[in-house]
Design an enzyme around this catalytic site. Structure first.
Site, PDB file in Angstrom:
ATOM      1  N   GLY A  25       7.176  34.004   3.952  1.00  0.00           N
ATOM      2  CA  GLY A  25       7.018  34.520   5.313  1.00  0.00           C
ATOM      3  C   GLY A  25       5.914  33.773   6.033  1.00  0.00           C
ATOM      4  CB  SER A  26       3.534  34.898   8.606  1.00  0.00           C
ATOM      5  OG  SER A  26       4.553  35.429   9.414  1.00  0.00           O
ATOM      6  CB  THR A  27       1.686  33.396   3.390  1.00  0.00           C
ATOM      7  OG1 THR A  27       2.917  33.258   2.682  1.00  0.00           O
ATOM      8  CG2 THR A  27       1.310  34.865   3.451  1.00  0.00           C
ATOM      9  CG  PHE A  28       6.104  28.371   4.410  1.00  0.00           C
ATOM     10  CD1 PHE A  28       5.972  27.898   3.113  1.00  0.00           C
ATOM     11  CD2 PHE A  28       6.876  27.630   5.308  1.00  0.00           C
ATOM     12  CE1 PHE A  28       6.594  26.727   2.715  1.00  0.00           C
ATOM     13  CE2 PHE A  28       7.499  26.465   4.906  1.00  0.00           C
ATOM     14  CZ  PHE A  28       7.357  26.009   3.610  1.00  0.00           C
ATOM     15  CE  LYS A  29       4.775  32.445  11.408  1.00  0.00           C
ATOM     16  NZ  LYS A  29       4.539  33.730  12.075  1.00  0.00           N
TER      17      LYS A  29
END
Lengths: 629, 387
Positions: free
Chosen positions: A320-324
């Protein structure tokens, strides 16, 4: 002609038949000669060996090596195990003695049947185990009642014990009896009741922990009873194993995660040492040693929250957004965007006829990179992901440790998945769609990572080095164990300015006025944590549902709720620890995962295990439990 | 040949009636086989601690079936056997490949095919199939051709292929036994001695190459044989215990059912590979030599049948099956007395086990068929030949 030729053949055959017969006679004579030698010449010697002094070799199981945490706190030890045995020929009446014994200690009907069956199968002087794990009180009662219990003996052995019960079960694994289909390469495995490592470190280091068996040559009389011991060769005790875990933090984390189906990993970013690896719910490894009933086993395996699975290494989740951060770094490195350029978020972006939404339906407005990370703006990352392309994002993800297993040394570790255009063609046979790049931009779609990989990613972001996780400190022996890498980690070659922008974004997540997790900043004066939330859908939201308004979390069934993720490192100004948390179906990351991460990090910083002296070898030898105060 | 009677002429042509064939059988050989098997039943009874279960009853039933099979094979025309020698060899070879492939696919080393009553081990049957195929081959080959190395390529391949398959299983003992059995047929067909010597030297030279191919347990067996102290709880211990049991039997033995060593479980597998030890412990040197004497009688029958046979195929088959029988006896007895390494070869007609018994009974059936059809005239290609 044919006859003549055949006659030659017959003559040759006859000649050679004589030779062959002679050869065979010679060999048979050798057999008879050997028999004569053994049975007549040497008969007295062998008769003596056989009749009076039968030598019987017994195998002595070595004590299994202990497993300890970084401060020498025992995680797996051997406990004395008192067993009660019965020798049927010494009883007046087996049933009667069993009755008397049942009055003294707890004994199930099942035990009773088993004993009677085994006694019938074996010779009458062979002791049969009635029950293991007697406590002191039961021991005492047997001793007091000894006159009424002819043929009952108490025997002492060693049994694996995990004093921390469930807390580190997934890392430690468990021991259990040997399966019949295991290749018997070690005679120890044939000992009744011998246990071998079946999971985790117990399995990984089984041979080292096991040690080597000793032998005892005993003299047995004509009836097979032991008369005396002739020669004893002590075996070699198993080697002790020291892990990098900190048991206190391990326990704290397990308690903090509580009843959730969750996992968390804490690492020392300078050494790669894994301080915490928790997966909940857990199981009690002692139960495996004791032997599980079918019902207990079914309950463990059938539980939808998968207590047997080490989610920290075997659970694969959309980051999820931890990949951003990865997408942002890839974009900066490619020059697809600069830190100051903005993308306007109006709550969605259109791609052909499809509309991709931002989690913030009203839109974030003009976003620069720091704010896009701090506020986790999806539209911003759709845009820059499509500018960079999936293959460059994948390359960056791999540099940060995703997409292949970390090799931390535990069986069952998964690779995760970082999709590329080539990957999709090869596995699904389809070409890559632009909309999928959008999904990758926010860490969803095909992207998968394990919590350990996410902790590694956070470590690498905080150091710019290719940090690799390790779980074992060192064994008490040099050669068999992978020593912790002594050479420094490779430099990942990021532009420090790019890394600084991404880190600033992560700092703002917790400490900025609009950060998604600003409610979870550390409450330690002067110490800040940087991190990133991630909330991932496990179920597609249809247009109709979106228009109808998203339902309240409590109204959604558990297994359809979003996963809550958080990655972080601290302290901001001089990072030392990195962590990852995932709560399966926990709901929103900022509400569920971030506070857990804050609490764990607070405790990590309070105990600060990396700065404390660890045990050295002589301390292990005397086994000083606990850390020096 | 004017003085030969009516029957003799039919013997030559081979068109005997069933009754005539039965009359021609060597019933005394059947008697000796039964005598050996009976000793086996008593030993299995003793091995089970004076119980017919679990071995004696089953073994007796199998022997009965084997006897029927022996008689059936004995009735089959030797020319028919010769005609189907190659197809039979091909089928057994295919079975060998099948267990090999299944072992690879299934992940386990299962060497047998379950047929209910017995587990069929193709590596046992190949011993018989190879004897038949080689006998057929050399039957058609003149002595001059036998001398030419080119003509030895095919039979060498016939040996080499199954041996490699068995080695892969891995089963060192059976491979060696197949090689030795085949070697005897080459020898009896007239292959020159210097060729054997060359081959043996080549094989000795190949040991360093073959050694890494052996399974760990096979290396251990060989090394343990050289130095039994290496493995005090494993094979070395078995040999030592076997020698103690055997030696303590003395001249007359401890008496039936009185073998303390075997009954106190010092002996491994006292119902299969180590059954001779138990017999020698309980019956002594006298009992052991008596049994060996019975085996020698069977071997003498084998040689006599081979020498009396009028066709090369029959001679080779007879000598081949007799040698197989001899190898079983010798390897097993030498093994339990510590003369050769521990290899899993059963004692014929005594050890408990299905396939080995089946193989032995087929061998004896073939021997008997050679005897019944000893005067039949066979051409080079296997048909009638008035040569």
């Amino acid at each position: 002609m044919i006859i003549n030729r055949d006659n030659d053949r017959i003559r040759l055959f006859n000649r050679r038949a004589v030779a062959l017969g002679g050869g065979q006679s010679l060999l048979i004579s050798a057999l008879i000669g050997r028999m004569y030698y053994l049975q007549v010449v040497e008969a007295d010697r062998y008769r003596m060996l056989a009749e009076e002094n039968r030598i019987n070799l017994r195998l002595l199981p070595p004590p299994r090596g202990r497993v300890m945490d970084r401060f020498g706190e025992p995680l797996a030890v051997n406990r004395q195990n008192f067993r009660v045995l019965i020798v049927s020929e010494q009883t007046r009446d087996l049933a009667e003695t069993l009755d008397a014994l049942a009055n003294v200690i707890d004994m199930s009907e099942y035990d009773r049947d088993r004993v009677q069956k085994e006694v019938r199968r074996r010779r009458s002087f062979v002791p049969v185990t009635v029950r293991e794990n007697l406590n002191w009180e039961e021991m005492a009662r047997i001793q007091v009642n000894a006159p009424d219990l002819p043929g009952v003996i108490v025997d002492e052995g060693l049994m694996r014990h995990y004093p921390q019960n469930q807390t580190a079960a997934h890392v430690l694994g468990y021991v259990s009896s040997v399966d019949e289909d295991v290749l018997i390469d070690d005679p120890l495995l044939q000992l009744p009741g011998f246990r071998i490592g079946k999971a985790g470190m117990e399995q990984e280091f089984d041979l080292v922990l096991r040690g080597a068996g000793g032998t005892s040559q005993v003299e047995v009389n004509a009836l097979g009873r032991v008369i005396r011991e002739l020669e004893r060769k002590e075996g070699e005790a198993g080697k002790d194993l020291i892990l990098t875990l900190d048991q206190r933090l391990q326990r704290f984390t397990a308690e903090r995660l509580g009843a959730e189906s969750a996992a968390s990993v804490v690492m020392d970013i300078h050494t790669g040492e894994v301080l915490v690896m928790v997966s909940t719910p857990s199981y009690d490894p002692n139960a495996f040693n004791r032997g599980l009933t079918q019902r207990e086993w079914n309950a463990l395996v059938g539980d939808p929250r998968a207590p047997m699975t080490n989610k920290a290494i075997s659970g694969q989740y959309s980051p999820g957004s931890t990949f951003k951060m990865i997408v942002a770094l890839a974009a900066l490195e490619q020059g697809a965007i600069t830190a100051d350029q903005t993308v306007t978020c109006k709550g969605y972006t259109d791609l052909g006829s499809r509309r991709a939404h931002c989690w913030e339906g009203r839109g974030h407005g003009a976003m620069d990179m720091v704010q896009a990370i701090a506020q986790s703006c999806d539209v911003y990352f759709y845009e820059i992901a499509s500018r960079v392309g999936v293959d460059r994002i994948a390359e960056m993800a791999r540099r940060l440790g995703l997409g292949s297993s970390t090799g931390v040394g535990l069986a069952g570790e998964r690779d995760g998945l970082i999709p590329t255009e080539a990957w999709k063609r090869a596995t699904l046979g389809e070409s890559w769609q632009k909309g999928e790049t959008f999904n990758v931009g926010i860490g969803q779609g095909h992207v998968l990572a394990t919590p350990l990989q996410l902790a590694v990613m956070a470590s690498r972001l905080s150091t710019g080095l290719a940090v690799e996780p390790v779980l074992t400190r060192q064994m008490m022996m040099e050669d068999t164990v992978r020593q912790r890498p002594t050479k420094p980690f490779e430099v990942l070659d990021f532009d420090p300015a790019h890394l600084a922008i991404v880190r600033l974004g992560m700092f703002e997540v917790l400490n900025g006025p609009r950060g998604t997790a600003r409610a979870s900043q550390l409450k330690i004066p002067g110490v800040q944590m940087s991190g990133k939330t991630g909330t991932t859908q496990v179920k597609n939201i249809s247009m109709a549902e979106r228009e109808a308004g998203l339902p309240d979390i409590d109204e959604i069934p558990w297994n359809e709720r979003t996963h809550a993720l958080f990655v972080a490192y601290a302290p901001e100004e001089n990072p030392r620890y990195a962590l990852s948390v995932i709560v399966e179906h926990g709901g929103a990351a900022s509400i569920v995962a971030a506070p857990i991460a804050r609490d764990i990090m607070t405790e990590v910083l309070r105990l600060d295990p990396s700065r404390k002296p660890r045990i050295n070898d002589d301390q292990v030898a005397v086994s000083q439990p606990g850390a020096p105060a | 040949m004017t003085d030969t009677g009516f029957l003799a002429a039919r013997l030559r042509r081979g068109n005997m009636t069933l009754a005539e064939k039965l009359w021609q059988m060597s019933w005394s050989l059947v008697f000796w086989l039964c005598a050996i098997a009976t000793i086996g039943f008593f030993m299995l009874y003793s091995a089970a601690n004076a119980s017919l279960d679990p071995w004696t009853t089953r073994q007796a039933m199998r022997f009965g079936l084997g006897l029927v099979m022996l008689l059936t094979i004995a009735m089959i025309d030797i020319r028919l056997i010769m005609r189907y020698a190659y197809p039979f060899y091909a089928i057994v070879l295919a079975l060998l490949v099948f267990v090999e492939v299944r072992g690879v696919v299934g992940g386990g080393a299962q060497r047998w095919i379950d047929l209910g009553m017995i587990n069929l081990q193709p590596s046992e049957l190949i011993k018989v199939a190879l004897v038949l195929a080689l006998a057929r081959y050399f039957h058609s080959l003149s002595l001059e051709d036998t001398g030419r190395p080119v003509f030895l390529i095919v039979p060498l391949l016939m040996v080499f292929v199954p041996v490699m398959l068995i080695l892969r299983q891995p089963d060192l003992g059976t491979s060696l036994m197949v090689i030795m059995g085949a070697g005897v047929l080459f020898f009896m067909s007239g292959v020159r001695l210097w060729k054997f010597i060359t081959l043996i030297i080549t094989m000795l030279a190949a040991i360093p190459v073959a050694w890494p191919m052996l399974a760990e347990y096979q290396k251990n067996r060989v090394l343990t044989f050289i130095n039994p102290e290496r493995d005090p709880l494993g094979a070395g211990y078995h040999i030592l215990q076997s020698k103690i049991a055997l030696g303590s039997g003395g001249l007359f033995g401890k008496g039936f059912l009185q073998g303390t060593q075997s009954h106190l479980n010092f002996l491994p597998e006292q119902q299969t590979d180590f059954i001779f030890t138990m017999l020698a412990e309980e019956m002594g040197l006298v009992g052991g030599v008596t049994l060996i004497g019975l085996y020698v009688i069977v071997l003498i029958y084998g040689f006599a049948i081979a020498l009396r046979c009028r066709h090369q195929f029959g001679r080779l088959v007879a000598i081949g099956v007799t040698t197989t029988f001899f190898l079983y006896v010798f390897i097993n007895v030498a093994m339990v007395m510590g003369l050769i390494p521990v290899v899993g070869v059963p004692l014929p007609l005594i050890s408990y086990g299905g396939t080995a018994l089946l193989t032995i009974m087929i061998c004896m059936g073939l021997l008997m068929s050679v005897y019944v059809h000893r005067d039949v005239q066979i051409g080079v290609r296997g048909g009638y030949d008035d040569g």
